[in-house]
Enzyme design. Structure first.
Site, PDB file in Angstrom:
ATOM      1  N   LEU B  14       0.846  -1.199   0.000  1.00 21.42           N
ATOM      2  CA  LEU B  14       0.000   0.000   0.000  1.00 21.42           C
ATOM      3  C   LEU B  14       0.879   1.247   0.000  1.00 21.42           C
ATOM      4  O   LEU B  14       0.954   1.972   0.974  1.00 21.42           O
ATOM      5  CB  LEU B  14      -0.941  -0.016   1.206  1.00 21.42           C
ATOM      6  CG  LEU B  14      -2.059  -1.060   1.135  1.00 21.42           C
ATOM      7  CD1 LEU B  14      -2.886  -1.031   2.410  1.00 21.42           C
ATOM      8  CD2 LEU B  14      -2.952  -0.811  -0.065  1.00 21.42           C
ATOM      9  N   HIS B  15       1.558   1.459  -1.127  1.00 22.59           N
ATOM     10  CA  HIS B  15       2.438   2.630  -1.256  1.00 22.59           C
ATOM     11  C   HIS B  15       1.596   3.834  -1.654  1.00 22.59           C
ATOM     12  O   HIS B  15       0.374   3.766  -1.717  1.00 22.59           O
ATOM     13  CB  HIS B  15       3.543   2.347  -2.266  1.00 22.59           C
ATOM     14  CG  HIS B  15       3.036   2.120  -3.643  1.00 22.59           C
ATOM     15  ND1 HIS B  15       3.146   3.041  -4.639  1.00 22.59           N
ATOM     16  CD2 HIS B  15       2.362   1.071  -4.165  1.00 22.59           C
ATOM     17  CE1 HIS B  15       2.582   2.569  -5.736  1.00 22.59           C
ATOM     18  NE2 HIS B  15       2.109   1.372  -5.467  1.00 22.59           N
ATOM     19  N   ALA B  16       2.291   4.931  -1.940  1.00 26.00           N
ATOM     20  CA  ALA B  16       1.568   6.196  -2.117  1.00 26.00           C
ATOM     21  C   ALA B  16       0.481   6.132  -3.186  1.00 26.00           C
ATOM     22  O   ALA B  16      -0.649   6.534  -2.955  1.00 26.00           O
ATOM     23  CB  ALA B  16       2.571   7.304  -2.441  1.00 26.00           C
TER      24      ALA B  16
END
Lengths: 575, 89
Positions: B14-16
């Site tokens: 769940l990166h940017a």
């Protein structure tokens, strides 16, 4: 006391002004309490600052155009979302009310609270996301003071910081910063490329600057040599004034280059085409003496609207581009939707598992027969008004070109029968951006009339590195030996077969890369009009025969550092 | 209230950008939503909250949605996870 820092000149231009120091990961705010009667006013002030930042981000988004827009836009979108984030901003009002803190100090407390959680993370990528939080909070903080002082945050100041993100470059330029000095970074980074295209002086890698320079110190910055002088003396000031005069003269000279040929020192003419997507771009390209339009993007006709443009509407647009260039060549690219471009017409498949490898470019056009036909008919009709070429994006097989050519032939016959005045022969070209097309070029170069190398996608696909993936920014680079070799092969084969070939990606628009591309045999560039004159000037200082004799050394480079060294050694001296 | 056990299967987690997508998806619904992972519960409509989960690939998360359009909201999130946020194969 006078002190000099030597960095790397990343974007030319001189500045003399006061420093604004931004220390990494720290909001320098002292604890400050306010009387009870000021509490509500302080909350109003905070919300006004947030609204200011929101407006600035929106305005900035509107100003962006071209290839960089997508990339910078992503940062802005992320930061806009953070600005509206319930968790990030929640509690600020409460802190001001119950703690009687100033808005500045409440921001600092909130920032530190969040940062302490990020700091406990094991994963370096997630840990570094605190930078985004810092930037958003930093912007709100700057806006608080802008309102108080009635002047822009960094307007007329020189920002000294550890690093600067591409999205910030555009923002800072809009705010009126005079120059930027960073202690890290490369002159070939995205930020540097953006600074050059915005004509904002930038020095990178000025080590030690953050330790020694304080807010309000006077600095003289030279974005060409990379020199940063703290508390300049009389000699420095004289030198600065000299540079400012030189720069003004240079601007005049650049302006004069509008009417000059793009000719190398050894007398070879190079063609500079403009990338364009609007009437303004076309007018600018014409005024700057571009050889023509090398890449006219047609996506805007299809984006941000609910229904497809019909043949008539497209025809009028294409005809006006051709008319606008008064007889100079115009290359119009067929629809290049997909992957990174959202449309509302429902054309592109939004839920593809891997859109960069999906139904995009010419694939989409071929999958929707009516779409291709309407666009080709409009293009063929426009060909009656001046030289027009058709360029196909995302080609990966010979069959795709053949299929389009068959449709092109059919609509040409139909239109002629209907009495339209159209060109006898419309060149059909392919963009080389899929590695397979580049590698198998000997097998399909016979099917096309010209080529345009789209380096942005070619680099992405060749290196298997998503250009928008933040975790891969160091991997996504045109300065990889595989890219250099493949671009060279495409150029050489095209020249051998006597087919015109241009480079139209961001690589073409950066004057730093020009000697390298000339060495590889490139004779045609297509770039954003904003940097056209600069590229013309660079090329006018290049010796083509000499550069080409040094191509073997470039091709022997084993890594990015080797290629960068070649670029540095072969940069022309521009007096 | 609807609950789903989900696995973060896209490579970066769940990166940017994935987080932005999740928040944008949920913003279209009135229901409230939370994600729980590694003993921390966060507001799934907050990009910062979700980033604070530091949920890398393989992380198990529990989605909880509550509100009058909870079915549709939960389905939209489940689908996003199943599509690996449209970003890797």
């Amino acid at each position: 006391m006078r002190q000099a820092f030597v960095g790397h000149g990343a974007s030319r231009g001189s500045a003399l002004g006061r420093a604004r120091v931004r220390l990494p990961h720290a909001l320098e705010v002292a604890e400050e309490h306010i009387p009870a009667k000021r509490v509500e006013g302080e909350i109003t002030r905070l919300h006004a600052a947030i609204a200011t930042v929101r407006g600035e981000m929106f305005a900035l988004r509107e100003r962006l155009h071209g290839a960089l827009a997508h990339e910078v836009g992503e940062f802005l979108d992320l930061h806009s979302l953070l600005l509206d984030d319930p968790e990030l901003l929640q509690g600020l009002d409460e802190l001001i009310r119950t703690g009687r803190y100033s808005a500045d100090y409440a921001l600092r407390l909130q920032r530190d609270r969040i940062a302490s959680v990020f700091q406990t993370m094991d994963d370096a990528y997630f840990r570094s996301r605190v930078d985004d939080i810092d930037q958003v909070i930093g912007r709100i903080h700057a806006a608080l003071h802008r309102r108080d002082a009635g002047m822009p945050g960094v307007a007329g100041e020189i920002l000294v910081t550890d690093n600067v993100a591409p999205a910030e470059i555009a923002q800072l330029q809009a705010q009126g910063v005079m120059a930027i000095v960073t202690t890290t970074g490369s002159i070939l980074s995205h930020s540097a490329i953006l600074a050059r295209s915005l004509h904002l002086p930038l020095v990178v890698g000025a080590e030690g600057a953050l330790q020694r320079i304080n807010d309000g110190d006077v600095l003289a910055v030279d974005g060409a040599t990379g020199n940063v002088i703290l508390e300049p003396d009389a000699n420095d000031l004289r030198a600065h004034r000299g540079r400012v005069r030189d720069l003004a003269r240079e601007r005049k000279q650049l302006h004069r280059l509008r009417r000059e040929p793009t000719r190398t020192v050894d007398g070879i003419d190079i063609k500079l085409y403009a990338n364009a997507e609007s009437r303004d771009d076309v007018a600018e390209a014409h005024a700057l003496g571009a050889a023509g339009v090398g890449l006219y993007r047609t996506e805007f006709l299809f984006l941000q609207r609910n229904e497809l443009p019909d043949e008539e509407e497209q025809f009028r647009v294409y005809r006006d581009v051709v008319l606008g260039m008064t007889g100079r060549a115009v290359t119009i690219r067929t629809l290049d939707l997909g992957a990174d471009k959202a449309d509302r017409t429902g054309l592109a498949l939004r839920d593809e598992p891997n859109p960069a490898l999906g139904l995009r470019g010419v694939r989409l056009s071929l999958a929707r027969a009516g779409l291709l036909e309407a666009q080709l008919r409009a293009l063929v009709r426009a060909s009656g008004y001046g030289p027009l070429r058709i360029l196909l994006p995302m080609v990966s097989t010979r069959e795709e070109v053949r299929e389009v050519r068959a449709t092109l032939k059919r609509v040409t016959v139909e239109l002629r029968e209907q009495g339209h005045a159209i060109a006898d022969n419309i060149p059909l070209g392919a963009m080389i951006e899929v590695p397979a097309a580049a590698i198998a070029l000997p097998a399909f170069i016979g099917s096309v009339d010209f080529l345009s190398i789209g380096t942005n996608d070619l680099v992405q696909y060749l290196l298997a590195a998503d250009r928008n993936n933040e975790a891969l920014t160091s991997l996504y680079t045109p300065l990889h030996p595989a890219v250099i070799r493949l671009v060279r092969d495409v150029i050489q084969l095209a020249r051998k077969r006597d087919k015109p070939v241009a480079v139209c990606g961001e690589m073409a628009g950066d004057a730093h890369f020009a000697p390298m591309l000339l060495a590889l045999g490139l004779m045609e560039f297509s770039l954003h009009p904003a940097t056209l004159l600069e590229l013309r000037r660079t090329i006018r200082h290049c010796n083509l025969a000499q550069l080409q004799s040094r191509a073997p050394a470039l091709l022997r480079a084993r890594d990015r550092a080797g290629i960068e060294a070649w670029i540095a050694e072969n940069a022309p001296v521009i007096a | 209230m609807i609950e789903h056990e989900l696995t973060v299967s896209n490579r970066l987690g769940l990166h940017a950008r994935a987080t932005a997508k999740l928040v944008q998806t949920l913003s279209g619904y009135r229901s409230s939503a939370t994600l729980t992972a590694k003993g921390r519960e966060v507001n799934a409509k907050s990009i910062m909250g979700v980033m604070l989960l530091a949920a890398g690939q393989g992380t198990q998360v529990k989605l909880r949605v509550e509100g009058d359009d909870e079915d549709q909201a939960a389905q939209a999130v489940v689908s996003l996870f199943e599509r690996r946020f449209d970003e890797d194969s």
